[in-house]
Design a protein around this motif. Structure first.
Motif, PDB file in Angstrom:
ATOM      1  N   SER A 135       0.804  -1.112   0.159  1.00 28.65           N
ATOM      2  CA  SER A 135      -0.065   0.029  -0.051  1.00 28.65           C
ATOM      3  C   SER A 135       0.911   1.070  -0.014  1.00 28.65           C
ATOM      4  O   SER A 135       0.802   2.368  -0.985  1.00 28.65           O
ATOM      5  CB  SER A 135      -1.035  -0.087   1.134  1.00 28.65           C
ATOM      6  N   SER A 136       1.717   1.208   0.548  1.00 31.38           N
ATOM      7  CA  SER A 136       2.837   2.281   0.883  1.00 31.38           C
ATOM      8  C   SER A 136       3.459   2.668  -0.549  1.00 31.38           C
ATOM      9  O   SER A 136       3.726   3.691  -1.140  1.00 31.38           O
ATOM     10  CB  SER A 136       3.669   2.248   1.948  1.00 31.38           C
ATOM     11  N   ILE A 137       4.166   1.436  -0.999  1.00 31.96           N
ATOM     12  CA  ILE A 137       4.502   1.672  -2.335  1.00 31.96           C
ATOM     13  C   ILE A 137       3.752   2.192  -3.502  1.00 31.96           C
ATOM     14  O   ILE A 137       4.097   3.148  -4.190  1.00 31.96           O
ATOM     15  CB  ILE A 137       5.137   0.103  -2.998  1.00 31.96           C
ATOM     16  N   LEU A 138       2.482   1.707  -3.374  1.00 26.48           N
ATOM     17  CA  LEU A 138       1.526   2.138  -4.619  1.00 26.48           C
ATOM     18  C   LEU A 138       0.924   3.537  -4.087  1.00 26.48           C
ATOM     19  O   LEU A 138       0.936   4.312  -5.159  1.00 26.48           O
ATOM     20  CB  LEU A 138       0.036   1.326  -4.304  1.00 26.48           C
ATOM     21  N   PRO A 145       2.003  11.045  -6.253  1.00 33.34           N
ATOM     22  CA  PRO A 145       2.020  11.899  -7.703  1.00 33.34           C
ATOM     23  C   PRO A 145       0.825  12.454  -8.293  1.00 33.34           C
ATOM     24  O   PRO A 145       0.783  13.517  -8.831  1.00 33.34           O
ATOM     25  CB  PRO A 145       2.793  10.821  -8.563  1.00 33.34           C
ATOM     26  N   LEU A 146      -0.293  11.728  -8.432  1.00 34.39           N
ATOM     27  CA  LEU A 146      -1.527  12.086  -8.921  1.00 34.39           C
ATOM     28  C   LEU A 146      -2.053  13.077  -8.103  1.00 34.39           C
ATOM     29  O   LEU A 146      -2.649  14.094  -8.593  1.00 34.39           O
ATOM     30  CB  LEU A 146      -2.590  10.713  -8.943  1.00 34.39           C
ATOM     31  N   ALA A 169       8.052  11.427 -10.269  1.00 34.44           N
ATOM     32  CA  ALA A 169       7.128  10.330 -10.532  1.00 34.44           C
ATOM     33  C   ALA A 169       8.013   9.371 -11.481  1.00 34.44           C
ATOM     34  O   ALA A 169       8.933   9.659 -11.852  1.00 34.44           O
ATOM     35  CB  ALA A 169       5.848  10.542 -11.064  1.00 34.44           C
ATOM     36  N   THR A 170       7.369   8.306 -11.605  1.00 30.43           N
ATOM     37  CA  THR A 170       8.051   7.128 -12.393  1.00 30.43           C
ATOM     38  C   THR A 170       6.925   6.777 -13.452  1.00 30.43           C
ATOM     39  O   THR A 170       5.567   6.858 -13.469  1.00 30.43           O
ATOM     40  CB  THR A 170       8.415   6.119 -11.840  1.00 30.43           C
ATOM     41  N   GLY A 171       7.299   6.176 -14.750  1.00 34.11           N
ATOM     42  CA  GLY A 171       6.520   5.327 -15.688  1.00 34.11           C
ATOM     43  C   GLY A 171       5.725   6.527 -16.463  1.00 34.11           C
ATOM     44  O   GLY A 171       6.053   7.699 -16.670  1.00 34.11           O
TER      45      GLY A 171
END
Length: 249
Positions: A135-138, A145-146, A169-171
């Motif tokens: 959950s923390s990673i997500l 970022p959103l 952010a990434t991706g």
């Protein structure tokens, strides 16, 4: 009852079925059962008699006083203050009327249950920790970022271009954030160019309009003579032509 105990029981029954099918050699059966580290009773159901047991005779007699060996429906036996769970296994051939009765102390089962609960609790705790980490990673990779991107879009909506900040952010979120940042800079440049254009246009239009207004009011109020009126009209026409050129650029 753990898996190791079940495996030992299966091996025991298999060995008895294969090696002692006739059961004519009771001494050999007794020696075999004594080697097993389990509480076992070899029972003849037709004669209602215990043939051999891995437990002392006094203990077997105590079981006999408190319990009916022939009662196959009763699965819990009592001996003194302890309780035992019984399991009956028919020894082949079935015509021998021999049963192997295995006794498991209730406290051992409770210990197994306690161990199972502890292991289940450990698995639950590990699962909860993994869930929190995921959950923390997500949250760090997606939600945060959103949320920041949404905040930056609010700044663009209010035209606070100087307050726009790049988002880490990434991706794909990184690509979207970069596009939003570039769009904000381009929109800011466009708005500034429009403001500069209107400021310059206002300055260029102000002088000819004031000139036209001055001569028009003078002619209307008859403050000019004929020669000055002609000159004023000519100036007005020239200023109008200049305005047309400015507007057509």
């Amino acid at each position: 009852m753990n898996n190791n105990s079940w495996n030992k029981r299966e091996i025991l029954v298999s060995a008895l079925n294969e090696q002692y099918q006739s059961f004519s050699d009771v001494d050999r059966i007794y020696d075999f059962l004594q080697e097993q580290d389990m509480q076992l009773i070899l029972y003849n159901s037709r004669e209602n008699r215990v043939l051999v047991s891995t437990m002392p005779g006094s203990v077997v007699r105590g079981f006999g006083r408190n319990n009916d060996f022939s009662d196959t429906q009763k699965n819990v036996w009592e001996y003194r203050t302890d309780k035992f769970v019984t399991s009956r296994i028919t020894i082949l051939p079935a015509s021998s009327n021999l049963e192997l009765i295995l006794l498991t102390p209730m406290k051992d089962l409770q210990a197994v249950r306690h161990t199972f609960v502890i292991r289940l609790l450990i698995v639950f705790i590990i699962g909860a920790v993994v869930a929190v980490l995921l959950s923390s990673i997500l949250t760090n990779k997606l939600v945060t970022p959103l949320t920041r991107l949404k905040y930056q879009l609010k700044k663009i909506e209010k035209r606070k271009f100087d307050d726009i900040e790049p988002i880490r952010a990434t991706g794909e979120i990184k690509e979207v954030a970069k596009s939003v940042y570039d769009m904000a800079n381009e929109l800011n440049r466009y708005i500034r160019s429009q403001q500069s254009f209107f400021q310059n246009a206002s300055h260029e239009l102000k002088t000819p309009l004031m000139t036209i207004q001055g001569y028009a009011e003078g002619i209307k109020e008859n403050v000019f003579d004929e020669a000055e009126k002609e000159k004023g009209l000519e100036v007005m026409v020239n200023e109008v032509k200049r305005l047309k050129k400015l507007l057509m650029k």
